[in-house]
Design a protein around this motif. Structure first.
Motif, PDB file in Angstrom:
ATOM      1  N   ASP A  61       0.821  -1.215   0.000  1.00  0.00           N
ATOM      2  CA  ASP A  61       0.000   0.000   0.000  1.00  0.00           C
ATOM      3  C   ASP A  61       0.852   1.261   0.000  1.00  0.00           C
ATOM      4  O   ASP A  61       0.337   2.344  -0.273  1.00  0.00           O
ATOM      5  N   ASP A  62       2.133   1.134   0.322  1.00  0.00           N
ATOM      6  CA  ASP A  62       3.014   2.308   0.398  1.00  0.00           C
ATOM      7  C   ASP A  62       4.363   1.964  -0.217  1.00  0.00           C
ATOM      8  O   ASP A  62       5.235   1.422   0.445  1.00  0.00           O
ATOM      9  N   HIS A  63       4.530   2.313  -1.497  1.00  0.00           N
ATOM     10  CA  HIS A  63       5.781   2.007  -2.198  1.00  0.00           C
ATOM     11  C   HIS A  63       6.883   3.024  -1.899  1.00  0.00           C
ATOM     12  O   HIS A  63       7.979   2.915  -2.439  1.00  0.00           O
ATOM     13  N   SER A  64       6.593   3.995  -1.020  1.00  0.00           N
ATOM     14  CA  SER A  64       7.636   4.947  -0.643  1.00  0.00           C
ATOM     15  C   SER A  64       8.294   4.537   0.673  1.00  0.00           C
ATOM     16  O   SER A  64       9.144   5.255   1.193  1.00  0.00           O
ATOM     17  N   ALA A  65       7.912   3.362   1.207  1.00  0.00           N
ATOM     18  CA  ALA A  65       8.484   2.867   2.463  1.00  0.00           C
ATOM     19  C   ALA A  65       9.177   1.536   2.211  1.00  0.00           C
ATOM     20  O   ALA A  65       8.743   0.746   1.375  1.00  0.00           O
TER      21      ALA A  65
END
Length: 163
Positions: A61-65
């Motif tokens: 859900d969060d490709h920046s993490a």
């Protein structure tokens, strides 16, 4: 990885040579994993491999993490600043090349040296797992911006090539 202390510190299981090769193949093909081998620059090239640093983009859900981990397996290479330097370089790479904005580290409760290292890098404790006996730490790239920019400036004039 035959050392039980090292396996406990890295939450690793003993693998056969074939299992190790298979794991390496799967890592090379997995676009959500990034790994770099660490070299101890104080040793000659044939003896210098001392560990690795890894990123896992495992939050769909969060490709920046990404989860980040470090292992300096060779005792003679520990306590030389290799882990801190490798983590900063990997985080800079993740920020610039992968667009990462948050890092998470899961560290064994008994691994006090690693806990101290991540705290030095502004990671904050965000959770604990009694089942896995580990502490979860996290940091936003914005909290590391100054350190990463200083590192980038240093890298431009150094022996590293992070492109």
């Amino acid at each position: 990885m035959e050392d039980p202390v090292l396996r406990e510190a890295t939450a690793s299981e003993p693998l056969s040579l074939e299992e190790e090769y298979e794991m390496q193949r799967s890592w090379a093909e997995d676009e959500n994993k990034c790994t770099f081998i660490l070299m101890d620059r104080h040793k000659d090239e044939s003896q210098g491999m001392c560990g690795d640093v890894n990123l896992y983009i495992n939050d769909m859900d969060d490709h920046s993490a990404a989860e980040i981990e470090i292992m300096v397996a060779e005792p003679s290479s520990q306590r030389k600043g290799i882990a801190k330097e490798a983590l900063l370089i990997m985080m800079l790479y993740g920020m610039e090349q992968l667009g990462l904005r948050k890092y998470v580290a899961k560290i064994g409760e008994k691994n006090e040296a690693s806990q101290r290292l991540f705290k030095q890098l502004h990671f904050k404790e965000v959770g604990r797992s009694t089942v896995f006996r580990e502490i979860t730490f996290s940091v936003q790239v914005s909290d590391l911006q100054r350190q990463l920019l200083e590192l980038k400036k240093e890298l431009v004039y150094s022996k590293y090539d992070i492109s």
